[in-house]
Design an enzyme around this catalytic site. Sequence first.
Site, PDB file in Angstrom:
ATOM      1  NE  ARG A 162      -7.996   4.355  -6.484  1.00 53.23           N
ATOM      2  CZ  ARG A 162      -8.712   3.384  -5.908  1.00 53.23           C
ATOM      3  NH1 ARG A 162      -8.876   3.380  -4.617  1.00 53.23           N
ATOM      4  NH2 ARG A 162      -9.255   2.432  -6.627  1.00 53.23           N
ATOM      5  CD  GLU A 216      -1.437   5.572  -3.924  1.00 50.99           C
ATOM      6  OE1 GLU A 216      -2.522   5.294  -4.467  1.00 50.99           O
ATOM      7  OE2 GLU A 216      -1.358   6.129  -2.826  1.00 50.99           O
ATOM      8  NE  ARG A 250      -9.996   7.657  -1.656  1.00 50.77           N
ATOM      9  CZ  ARG A 250     -11.297   7.713  -1.421  1.00 50.77           C
ATOM     10  NH1 ARG A 250     -12.115   8.141  -2.362  1.00 50.77           N
ATOM     11  NH2 ARG A 250     -11.780   7.366  -0.252  1.00 50.77           N
ATOM     12  NE  ARG A 271     -14.602   2.964   2.565  1.00 55.51           N
ATOM     13  CZ  ARG A 271     -13.374   3.436   2.384  1.00 55.51           C
ATOM     14  NH1 ARG A 271     -12.342   2.636   2.474  1.00 55.51           N
ATOM     15  NH2 ARG A 271     -13.187   4.702   2.112  1.00 55.51           N
ATOM     16  CE  LYS A 279      -8.634   1.538   4.554  1.00 60.52           C
ATOM     17  NZ  LYS A 279      -8.792   2.930   4.211  1.00 60.52           N
ATOM     18  CE  LYS A 308      -4.116   1.919   2.242  1.00 58.62           C
ATOM     19  NZ  LYS A 308      -3.857   3.307   1.990  1.00 58.62           N
ATOM     20  CG  PHE A 325      -3.374  -0.191  -7.907  1.00 58.64           C
ATOM     21  CD1 PHE A 325      -4.746  -0.358  -7.944  1.00 58.64           C
ATOM     22  CD2 PHE A 325      -2.862   1.035  -7.503  1.00 58.64           C
ATOM     23  CE1 PHE A 325      -5.594   0.677  -7.581  1.00 58.64           C
ATOM     24  CE2 PHE A 325      -3.706   2.078  -7.137  1.00 58.64           C
ATOM     25  CZ  PHE A 325      -5.080   1.888  -7.185  1.00 58.64           C
TER      26      PHE A 325
HETATM   27  P1  ATP Z   1      -6.622   5.463   2.811  1.00 55.61           P
HETATM   28  O1  ATP Z   1      -6.700   6.671   3.678  1.00 55.61           O
HETATM   29  O2  ATP Z   1      -6.336   4.187   3.549  1.00 55.61           O
HETATM   30  O3  ATP Z   1      -5.723   5.644   1.620  1.00 55.61           O
HETATM   31  P2  ATP Z   1      -8.959   5.598   1.082  1.00 55.61           P
HETATM   32  O4  ATP Z   1     -10.351   5.771   1.574  1.00 55.61           O
HETATM   33  O5  ATP Z   1      -8.355   6.683   0.276  1.00 55.61           O
HETATM   34  O6  ATP Z   1      -8.111   5.207   2.351  1.00 55.61           O
HETATM   35  P3  ATP Z   1      -9.037   2.821   0.496  1.00 55.61           P
HETATM   36  O7  ATP Z   1      -9.634   2.125  -0.656  1.00 55.61           O
HETATM   37  O8  ATP Z   1      -9.696   2.594   1.780  1.00 55.61           O
HETATM   38  O9  ATP Z   1      -8.905   4.345   0.143  1.00 55.61           O
HETATM   39  O10 ATP Z   1      -7.535   2.386   0.598  1.00 55.61           O
HETATM   40  C1  ATP Z   1      -6.853   2.165  -0.591  1.00 55.61           C
HETATM   41  C2  ATP Z   1      -6.046   3.390  -0.979  1.00 55.61           C
HETATM   42  O11 ATP Z   1      -4.686   3.055  -0.927  1.00 55.61           O
HETATM   43  C3  ATP Z   1      -6.315   3.761  -2.414  1.00 55.61           C
HETATM   44  O12 ATP Z   1      -7.253   4.802  -2.505  1.00 55.61           O
HETATM   45  C4  ATP Z   1      -4.960   4.138  -2.983  1.00 55.61           C
HETATM   46  O13 ATP Z   1      -4.783   5.535  -2.948  1.00 55.61           O
HETATM   47  C5  ATP Z   1      -3.967   3.554  -2.023  1.00 55.61           C
HETATM   48  N1  ATP Z   1      -3.149   2.453  -2.570  1.00 55.61           N
HETATM   49  C6  ATP Z   1      -1.835   2.327  -2.401  1.00 55.61           C
HETATM   50  N2  ATP Z   1      -1.379   1.204  -2.946  1.00 55.61           N
HETATM   51  C7  ATP Z   1      -2.440   0.561  -3.489  1.00 55.61           C
HETATM   52  C8  ATP Z   1      -2.594  -0.669  -4.170  1.00 55.61           C
HETATM   53  N3  ATP Z   1      -1.583  -1.488  -4.384  1.00 55.61           N
HETATM   54  N4  ATP Z   1      -3.852  -0.990  -4.578  1.00 55.61           N
HETATM   55  C9  ATP Z   1      -4.896  -0.176  -4.334  1.00 55.61           C
HETATM   56  N5  ATP Z   1      -4.793   0.995  -3.692  1.00 55.61           N
HETATM   57  C10 ATP Z   1      -3.591   1.368  -3.247  1.00 55.61           C
END
Ligand code: ATP
Length: 579
Positions: free
Chosen positions: A250, A294, A265, A411, A417, A245, A334
């Site tokens: 994103r 990312e 994002r 979600r 995660k 991660k 990814f």
């Molecule tokens: P967070 O604050 O944990 O980033 P979020 O609500 O933005 O949360 P989540 O889907 O819950 O998003 O967590 C995945 C986030 O992690 C993605 O939005 C992306 O930005 C990031 N990320 C980093 N590496 C990866 C990966 N290998 N695959 C998917 N998402 C990834």
Amino acid sequence: MDTFENMEKTTSRLALTDYLVELLRKTPASIIDRVVYLIQGKLHPDYEGVELGLAERLATRAISLAAGMDISFIEQLYRKTGDLGDTVGKALQSRNQKISEKMTVERVYQTLDKTANCIGPGSQETKLKLVSSLLTDGSSRESRYIMKFIMGTLRLGIAEYTIIDALAVCFTDNKANRTVIQKAYNISSDLGTVAKILARDGLDSLKSLRVTLHKPIRPMLAERVRNAQEAIERLNGHSGAVEYKLDGERVQIHKGRNKVELFSRRLENITKHYPDVVEAIQKLKIGELILEAEIVAVNSQTNEFLPFQELMHRRRKHGIEQAVEGYPVVIYIFDILYLESKDLTSLPYLKRRAIIENIAIEQNFDMLALVHQKIVNNIEDLEKQMSRAIEIGCEGLMIKQPTSVYRAGAREFAWTKLKREYRSDLADTLDLVIVGALYGRGRRVGKYGAILLASYDADSDIFRSTCKVGTGFTDEHLDFFYKKLEEIQLPHRHPRVDTRMHMDVWFEPKIVIEVSASEITLSPSHPAGLGAIREKYGLALRFPKFTGRIREDKNPEDATAVAELVSMYKRQLRSVKKS
Ligand code: ATP
């Protein structure tokens, strides 16, 4: 207008839905998209980035013109009401003027859209004319809403969720059909267009809506798991595709035949901030594709990850060229959602991954990379991946079900995660000993790119490595270190140094420098504190940075001791548990 007033007053979501249904029923299909945007307080879907951009001062002048009142009076009224919508409402109430034109949604929308698109010299005056003529022609109630819309204070409290419910009831008489509408919205991020298709062509047309290039797809999101065990349980006996991660931004990349667009994002168009990314994508010999990736800031010398904050330098309005130079990035892909007219979202995750891997093999992946992935089916391997991820500066792991389709906007546990348990900036700096270095590349040719640092293990009189540092150095520092370290350079690792790192040059452990770091993490490759917390793991500094201080007043044996590192790590854990 009555509907607006009712909506403004109600606090019940059910009543709000009813008012909305009533409004949508009265709205001709030809303008339903515009009505949907307007009730959301916008003119276009968010990703188009259209903003009205009317300053308070200009709005006040527009009211003064429309009401035929002195600007100082309007300002006084504004101070009393605290809202420019209410101000214009009050100002126009006392006006004794016949309304010259019937206010229509079309007129309001077109005028505001023209206002939003006014740029360049003279645009302020044009905006003033457009808005004041609209206010002049509106009733005091209408103008109140128009001004609230313009200033972004039209708080009708209508969430997308409610609009989707209302659309389902209005056009299908069945709330359960909201799932079809929601799905169409998730893949298009454009509720106005979804409403129009539904009103004009019916529910079946929405069902056949596909991913479209240059319309961002609402991102698939992950559920949080507390620990490796829960992550494995959530896989229901199957293996998981485990990825780092990364701690970046994103991005959804849309490549068409003529243009490349990047969406954040939150689906804002961020193309202009990353001209280097656009160029790298343009080089791919592929006509159309949509990727998810990312973007990560990296140290240009070592290619090591830098914290997310570094990336924010790329979000500036001006000086983008310099930011590109100063803050290099790598795009870690990814996912792939679309390729040459084909919607790939219903393919299983590993099939989508295989497609990206093929592209990576066939194409020049300059600046692009694939997110590290490993198929894992047990807690131990998952924990190993977790330690590696954290050590190299990632936030933790993403664990994805290999067969999962891409569920836009959802979600769910198809993606989970696992984040490191804590995040606390180390309050103290550390004094560490220089024991090795890597030669610099690019701008740092002829200097060192990164320096290996060690803490002192008094029990065995050994310097054990705990991090590589490449940031925080000025050009002067780099020159200084290059000269100074040459005097103590060795062809091999010094016998008092313990590390698993491979370096270009080694040094006598003599010079102590001060570094700051964001936290201490468990590490399989740095031996400082090996086994003190967990078997086979040492301790490493996360995001170390040279503070600029060379501790000439310290002998290498006065450097931060391994035992101190261990107790700092324990303190850090306690503080996280407390918070
Ligand atoms: P967070 O604050 O944990 O980033 P979020 O609500 O933005 O949360 P989540 O889907 O819950 O998003 O967590 C995945 C986030 O992690 C993605 O939005 C992306 O930005 C990031 N990320 C980093 N590496 C990866 C990966 N290998 N695959 C998917 N998402 C990834």
